[in-house]
Design an enzyme around this catalytic site. Structure first.
Site, PDB file in Angstrom:
ATOM      1  N   HIS A 130       0.775  -1.130   0.061  1.00 45.97           N
ATOM      2  CA  HIS A 130      -0.148   0.033   0.062  1.00 45.97           C
ATOM      3  C   HIS A 130       0.862   1.210   0.143  1.00 45.97           C
ATOM      4  CE1 HIS A 130      -3.673  -2.277   0.715  1.00 45.97           C
ATOM      5  NE2 HIS A 130      -2.843  -3.142   1.392  1.00 45.97           N
ATOM      6  N   ASN A 202     -10.018  -3.370   1.882  1.00 36.75           N
ATOM      7  CA  ASN A 202      -9.967  -3.244   0.442  1.00 36.75           C
ATOM      8  C   ASN A 202     -11.089  -3.000  -0.224  1.00 36.75           C
ATOM      9  OD1 ASN A 202      -7.215  -3.927   0.968  1.00 36.75           O
ATOM     10  ND2 ASN A 202      -7.463  -6.004   1.138  1.00 36.75           N
ATOM     11  N   HIS A 394      -4.354   0.972  12.016  1.00 38.13           N
ATOM     12  CA  HIS A 394      -4.149  -0.399  12.585  1.00 38.13           C
ATOM     13  C   HIS A 394      -5.618  -0.939  12.944  1.00 38.13           C
ATOM     14  CE1 HIS A 394      -2.959  -3.130  15.420  1.00 38.13           C
ATOM     15  NE2 HIS A 394      -2.836  -2.429  16.530  1.00 38.13           N
TER      16      HIS A 394
END
Length: 755
Positions: A130, A202, A394
């Site tokens: 990413h 995603n 996170h």
């Protein structure tokens, strides 16, 4: 769509702030700075200009989550004069301090050393995955519809929460192109009153692996070959296909990647998924399992493969430019956040689908997606590095009401994300970077470390204590504490194994294949054929065909034909799942907001019609770009029409539709030595305009025009009788029909399926 021209509104706001009158063309997105510069270098000292009206900055919070109540500009560069990092004004920054004009550079040049040292350390390690990203600020507004299943405060009705959303590709480096075939990241940081919540997902709802211990393997396989560092940002190579054909749990995600989902038209027309199953907890402590979905208001649309290849050369920043320009134009992207919910049963399955398996979906026909809130991205970052590059997500950033499950891929991510932030951002205090700061009070007893910016007080950062009055105190659930769900863990032996339900690697890929329309299936066949043809090793191609045979016979046979290989037979009985229409991108209509309409004109065109079309396009929330033989303006002595693109620099991939205001003849630079696109036999219409039209037509886009345009369209292969070609005498009527076609994204009738 807004009744007011959003581009003009942006221009007027900027003009009011400066006390100047806006120019008619000021609203076209892409303006690099707050106001246009003079020709000569400015010499009169002035304070730094404000950011553009479309830009925002991280909230001005302290490292411990306190609102500082200051203007973000107060934390940016200040004063009209160049200084050192310590504030000493400088009289020169173009010459090193030397012993005479030709003498050696002196070690005592503190400005040189400070400037070069900081430059040497401007870059931080890029993300392992990413790395290539784009982001925006926005707001999330809860609908209140989730209150029955989650007590998370930000989901309550009417609650507005600031957010920062980052989109990204997975495999490429920071310098790679946007429109590669790849999975996209869709990560959102919610700055809630109960702490930061990160939804890190995603654009594909499943993943290549079922257990996080395999993550290094799949990324090592997908990244460029380690000996030559090639190919960049691609899966069309031997190591990727070697892995996914041997590790068949990757089959489902691979099929999604080979579909149109692997090359989105825009971040604004891209779905997002939380991938994993989460556990929601309501006010009474009852639990529900759930999957998160982002549904774009503009629909889910993709590029054609040829378009993507052209864009990678013409504009490698296509996706990030599209996002930034849309926000600047006032066409704010929106997504609804939705959840699929399932009973929290002991086996954690639903309709026979294992909810802890991240390679599986639950079809929306079995569990509808329930909208719970609206995300609106309404401001661009003011500094890419400080915001987009330094933002740290996170999956373990949770708030009361949202908890994790025992998904083995999620378990590994709970460790990995924290670990990588410490390495990439230089220490454990990455949460104190402005873009990462929580908007909730922080009293964590964590002290010191690299880049500690909070100046803590007190002498007792431990519990229990009396020297600091016992502070900080523990909270209970009734005072907003995050309390893990008391899930019963069954007694079991320690093993390295997976449940038997994880072993079915082909039923859901077949479900996806059967849910595609014929044109989407053609694209999947083409993608597999292209990718596998790039592999060197014959054994890998043959193994891939064996995998495809277990998905669908026609898919396998068609790819095999393209590779010049025999099609193997299935080694497993083909499943018979019920197709899920929700998986297809074709067949509905969507708002055309933010779409880009190219208007081709020259000095002899109907410029009154151009002005009318341009204003109508702007008023509809779309973006008009005038394309002419040269830059500058058309009709400079009358009502000038500003040119945004020229025949030399325009390519069809930038536009969603092309309109001709007449048929411009060849420009003065229409010859091969100047512009290779103009090479070839002489034509009545500029050959670059014909290329623009033929590409747009071939890619299924709406094309047309008014006046004497039939000859040009026919010369480009876009005959007026063919689907999606609109002509007429009235520009407003032509535009109205083009706008309707834009609602379907493409003219799919141009693509007859061969299977």
């Amino acid at each position: 769509m807004s009744d007011k021209n959003p581009l003009k509104a942006v221009a007027e706001k900027a003009a009011d702030a400066l006390g100047v009158a806006p120019t008619p063309e000021e609203g076209v997105p892409g303006k690099p700075a707050f106001r246009s510069p003079p020709v000569e270098e400015p010499t009169r000292p002035q304070a730094p200009l404000p950011p553009k009206p479309d830009q925002s900055s991280p909230a001005t919070m302290s490292p411990t989550g306190q609102d500082l109540g200051v203007d973000p500009a107060d934390l940016a560069q200040s004063g009209p004069y160049l200084t050192t990092a310590q504030g000493a004004r400088l009289y020169d920054t173009d010459h090193s301090l030397k012993a005479g004009q030709r003498g050696p550079v002196l070690l005592q040049d503190h400005h040189l050393r400070e400037k070069i040292t900081h430059f040497d350390h401007e870059r931080i390690p890029e993300r392992v995955v990413h790395a290539r990203g784009a982001a925006a600020h926005g707001v999330f507004k809860g609908y209140g519809t989730a209150s029955g299943v989650s007590r998370a405060a930000f989901l309550a009705k009417g609650v507005e929460t600031p957010v920062f959303t980052r989109f990204s590709t997975v495999l490429g480096s920071r310098g790679s192109a946007d429109t590669v075939r790849d999975t996209r990241g869709f990560a959102t940081k919610f700055y809630t009153e109960e702490g930061v919540f990160d939804l890190v997902g995603n654009n594909i709802p499943v993943f290549f692996i079922q257990d996080a211990i395999k993550f290094p393997d799949v990324i090592h396989a997908g990244k460029p070959h380690p000996d030559r560092e090639m190919p960049q940002a691609q899966s069309a190579h031997d190591t990727f296909w070697d892995f996914v054909t041997l590790h068949t749990e990757a089959t489902h995600h691979t099929l999604w990647n080979m579909s149109d989902r692997g090359i989105p038209r825009s971040y604004r027309t891209m779905e997002g998924f939380g991938v994993h199953t989460f556990r929601l907890v309501n006010a009474e402590g009852a639990t529900t399992l759930a999957k998160f979905h982002w549904k774009p208001k503009l629909g889910v649309h993709s590029l054609l493969w040829e378009e993507a290849q052209i864009i990678n050369g013409v504009d490698p920043d296509f996706h990030r430019r599209d996002l930034a320009d849309a926000i600047e134009a006032g066409a704010f992207p929106q997504w609804e956040l939705g959840i699929q919910t399932f009973p929290d049963t002991a086996d954690q399955t639903f309709e026979g689908i294992d909810l802890l398996d991240p390679t599986k979906i639950v079809p929306e026909e079995l569990a509808p997606v329930q909208p719970i809130g609206l995300l609106t991205l309404n401001a661009n970052p003011s500094n890419y590095f400080a915001e987009t590059e330094q933002v740290a997500f996170h999956v373990g950033h949770l708030v009361p009401g949202i908890d994790v499950t025992d998904d083995p891929l999620l378990a590994g991510r709970l460790f990995s994300y924290l670990d990588t932030q410490i390495t990439r951002l230089g220490g454990p205090n990455f949460g104190q970077l402005p873009i990462n700061r929580t908007h909730a009070p922080v009293n964590d007893m964590l002290r010191d470390g690299m880049h500690q910016t909070a100046v803590h007080r007190g002498v007792a950062p431990y519990r229990p204590n009396s020297l600091d009055g016992g502070c900080p105190f523990l909270a209970g659930a009734e005072t907003g504490a995050f309390v893990e769900s008391p899930v019963t863990v069954p007694e079991a032996s320690k093993v390295r194994a997976a449940p038997a339900s994880f072993a079915d690697h082909f039923t859901q890929p077949r479900l996806f294949w059967l849910s595609m329309t014929p044109v989407e299936q053609e694209h999947i066949i083409a993608a597999y054929t292209f990718e596998l043809s790039k592999c060197y090793e014959q054994a890998i191609k043959e193994r891939a065909l064996m995998v495809l045979a277990n998905i669908d016979t026609t898919l396998c046979e068609q790819v095999a034909a393209g590779l010049g290989l025999p099609a193997p037979r299935a080694t497993e009985e083909l499943a018979t799942p019920e197709p899920s229409p929700a998986l297809s991108q074709v067949g509905s209509t969507w708002p055309p907001d933010g779409r880009i309409v190219g208007i081709v004109a020259d000095a002899d065109s109907d410029l009154a019609g151009v002005r009318t079309v341009r204003e109508t396009v702007l008023g509809a929330g779309m973006v008009p770009l005038v394309i002419a033989p040269t830059g500058g303006v058309l009709d400079p002595d009358g009502d000038p029409v500003t040119v945004q693109r020229t025949f030399a620099n325009a390519r069809s991939v930038e536009f969603d539709a092309i309109l001709l205001a007449g048929a411009p003849g060849p420009g003065d630079d229409a010859y091969g030595a100047r512009d290779a696109k103009a090479g070839g036999p002489a034509t009545a219409t500029d050959p670059r305009v014909l290329l623009l039209l033929s590409e747009a037509f071939r890619h299924g886009k709406a094309v047309g025009g008014w006046g004497e345009v039939a000859g040009a369209l026919e010369a480009a292969g876009a005959h007026a009788t063919l689907p999606g070609v609109v002509t007429g005498d009235d520009p407003a009527t032509v535009l109205e029909q083009i706008s309707r076609l834009l609602g379907e994204h493409r003219v799919w009738d141009r693509f007859p399926a061969g299977i």
